[in-house]
Scaffold this active site. Structure first.
Site, short mmCIF file in Angstrom:
data_model
loop_
_atom_site.label_atom_id
_atom_site.label_comp_id
_atom_site.label_asym_id
_atom_site.label_seq_id
_atom_site.Cartn_x
_atom_site.Cartn_y
_atom_site.Cartn_z
N SER A 1 53.11 40.57 24.35
CA SER A 1 52.28 40.36 25.54
C SER A 1 52.70 41.29 26.67
O SER A 1 52.76 42.50 26.48
CB SER A 1 52.36 38.89 25.94
OG SER A 1 51.24 38.55 26.70
N LYS B 1 53.55 45.58 26.58
CA LYS B 1 53.14 46.70 27.44
C LYS B 1 54.38 47.52 27.80
O LYS B 1 54.38 48.75 27.80
CB LYS B 1 52.49 46.18 28.73
CG LYS B 1 51.38 45.12 28.56
CD LYS B 1 50.83 44.67 29.91
CE LYS B 1 50.22 43.27 29.95
NZ LYS B 1 49.10 42.96 29.12
N TRP C 1 41.39 37.58 24.80
CA TRP C 1 41.81 38.03 26.13
C TRP C 1 42.46 39.42 26.06
O TRP C 1 42.31 40.24 26.94
CB TRP C 1 42.80 37.00 26.67
CG TRP C 1 43.31 37.17 28.05
CD1 TRP C 1 44.62 37.37 28.42
CD2 TRP C 1 42.57 37.11 29.27
NE1 TRP C 1 44.73 37.44 29.78
CE2 TRP C 1 43.47 37.29 30.33
CE3 TRP C 1 41.21 36.93 29.57
CZ2 TRP C 1 43.09 37.30 31.66
CZ3 TRP C 1 40.83 36.94 30.91
CH2 TRP C 1 41.76 37.12 31.93
N HIS D 1 47.52 33.90 20.53
CA HIS D 1 48.41 34.81 21.24
C HIS D 1 49.85 34.30 21.09
O HIS D 1 50.25 33.32 21.71
CB HIS D 1 47.98 34.76 22.71
CG HIS D 1 48.74 35.67 23.61
ND1 HIS D 1 48.60 37.03 23.58
CD2 HIS D 1 49.64 35.41 24.60
CE1 HIS D 1 49.37 37.57 24.50
NE2 HIS D 1 50.01 36.61 25.14
C1 GTR Z 1 48.62 37.07 30.94
C2 GTR Z 1 48.17 38.47 31.19
C3 GTR Z 1 48.28 39.26 29.94
C4 GTR Z 1 49.60 39.07 29.23
C5 GTR Z 1 50.09 37.63 29.29
C6 GTR Z 1 51.56 37.40 28.91
O1 GTR Z 1 48.48 36.27 32.03
O2 GTR Z 1 46.86 38.39 31.64
O3 GTR Z 1 48.04 40.61 30.23
O4 GTR Z 1 50.54 39.93 29.72
O5 GTR Z 1 49.95 37.12 30.55
O6 GTR Z 1 52.41 38.25 29.13
O7 GTR Z 1 51.83 36.32 28.42
#
Ligand code: GTR
Length: 429
Positions: free
Chosen positions: A259, A263, A350, A400
């Site tokens: 997540s 990045k 998402w 996710h």
């Molecule tokens: C969310 C964000 C995502 C992702 C996620 C995470 O809120 O929108 O881009 O980074 O968090 O890191 O769990």
């Protein structure tokens, strides 16, 4: 014309969609319709800004790669802080019989001298005790909670009607996974973000940014690095430690993240060519997903909810993705020719699974130019069908998260591309 998000919508989205909840009625329109994605042309990684084609590896390394890197530094993530002139790694604890004797656990603190002196980073590593030489290692942020003597089980996924898990709890490695990684001959290291950059718009600067001279709160300036860049800087410092440590093979370091930390892993590998390989799990917007696709999380949503993650300039592309001079397939191209693994999950819309696949696909021409082999397919594979050779991809069933299925693939990838590679992929250029 694109609908611009209202501030309160963005706040709502940031809060509610972390766990992939459906878009609440009345909130801003998050697009999940492939027919409405729109076609914004992608920049060609093999064409110089002045239109000249990039025809060989030397041109790529000397001219085009720096051009793309600079765009990411000025328009997306910001300029990373330099490597500190003075840095001192302190081992503050070591347990040679950790995890029932399977591993040595080491807690390390990094103090630096920059504009101000201070602690920049704390991290913990586990090294397999059954080793015959320096070991390859997986490194990431918040992969496990370093306050515990051993990796804790991951927090259970959200059940309908229960509160969303905190983002920090998401993607954690549990004890069983840690044992598996170590038994397979890899080390495992996890960095804490607190000293580097706390994850909040009010406090993110009270870490390394402060040591480098920032004196007050406020979202990052135009080209100033945001939290993603500061966290990536931390991964590079851990790599500095691995170079100095005799029990880690610094030419076989795999950056891994889930997540937001996915990045970070990608940006770290793009900026620091010592990383041998990188794995980005469900990294989404600002990670592997193409920014120019209007699907799931967008530049407007992410910069509204997390203005401290990117450099200030990135916000100007909210709703104006067509003006972005760069896109995330070029972030993957910066990692070439090193092995990369991009993974998506079916229910993690998402993060735009298709946008993640397309970025991998469109990075391929650079891998091919460098004779590195690519993805091997041109259409997104069905769920649970991993593809790829040097660029790897899978779309997993489910939500996710960083799951056992994902780890099955990552360990096979690491064995194939890093552990048994004749020459270590790290330190290529
Ligand atoms: C969310 C964000 C995502 C992702 C996620 C995470 O809120 O929108 O881009 O980074 O968090 O890191 O769990």
């Amino acid at each position: 014309m694109k609908h611009r998000l209202r501030l309160q919508d963005v706040a709502l989205l940031g809060g509610l969609l972390i766990a992939g909840l459906p878009n609440p009625a009345g909130a801003a329109p998050v697009n999940y319709d492939e027919a409405k994605v729109g076609e914004i042309p992608l920049p060609d990684p093999l064409q110089m800004a002045d239109g000249q084609p990039v025809t060989n590896a030397a041109m790529w390394y000397q001219l085009r790669r720096p051009e793309i890197l600079r765009l990411f530094q000025t328009q997306v993530y910001g300029q990373p802080p330099p490597r500190p002139m003075v840095q001192n790694f302190r081992i503050v604890a070591e347990d040679r019989a950790a995890l029932n004797g399977l591993a040595t656990r080491r807690d390390v603190v990094l103090d630096i001298a920059a504009a101000t002196n201070g602690t920049a980073l704390t991290f913990t590593l586990f090294l397999p005790n059954r080793r015959t030489g320096p070991v390859p290692i997986f490194v990431g942020l918040h992969l496990f909670d370093t306050a515990h003597p051993h990796p804790q089980p991951a927090v259970a996924r959200r059940q309908p009607g229960t509160p969303a898990p905190t983002p920090e709890a998401n993607g954690r490695i549990g004890r069983a996974t840690a044992d598996r990684i170590l038994a397979r001959g890899y080390g495992l290291a996890s960095l804490n973000i607190e000293a580097l950059a706390p994850d909040s718009v009010t406090n993110y600067w009270q870490g390394v940014a402060r040591l480098y001279g920032r004196t007050q709160p406020g979202a990052p300036a135009a080209e100033e690095t945001g939290a993603l860049g500061l966290w990536a800087w931390g991964l590079s410092r851990a790599l500095d430690y691995f170079e100095a440590a005799s029990d880690v093979d610094a030419r076989r370091v795999i950056a891994l993240g889930h997540s937001r930390m996915g990045k970070v892993a990608l940006w770290a590998a793009a900026t620091d060519q010592r990383f041998a390989a990188v794995i980005a799990n469900d990294s989404g917007c600002g990670g592997a997903a193409l920014s120019k696709r209007n699907y799931g999380e967008t530049v407007a949503i992410i910069t509204g909810a997390f203005p401290h993650w990117f450099c200030g300039n990135f916000t100007q592309y909210a709703g104006h993705e067509d003006r972005l001079p760069v896109d995330q397939h070029e972030l993957l191209a910066l990692i070439a020719p090193r092995p990369v693994y991009i993974a998506s999950a079916v229910e993690d819309r998402w993060a735009d699974p298709r946008g993640e696949f397309l970025a991998a696909l469109h990075a391929e021409p650079v891998y091919r130019l460098l004779n590195a082999g690519g993805l091997g397919v041109t259409t997104q594979p069905a769920p649970d069908q991993p593809v790829g050779a040097t660029i790897n991809y899978h779309l997993r069933h489910g939500q996710h998260d960083l799951t056992d299925y994902d780890w099955d693939q990552y360990l096979a990838f690491a064995d194939r591309c890093v552990m048994s590679a004749a020459t270590a992929p790290g330190h290529s250029h």
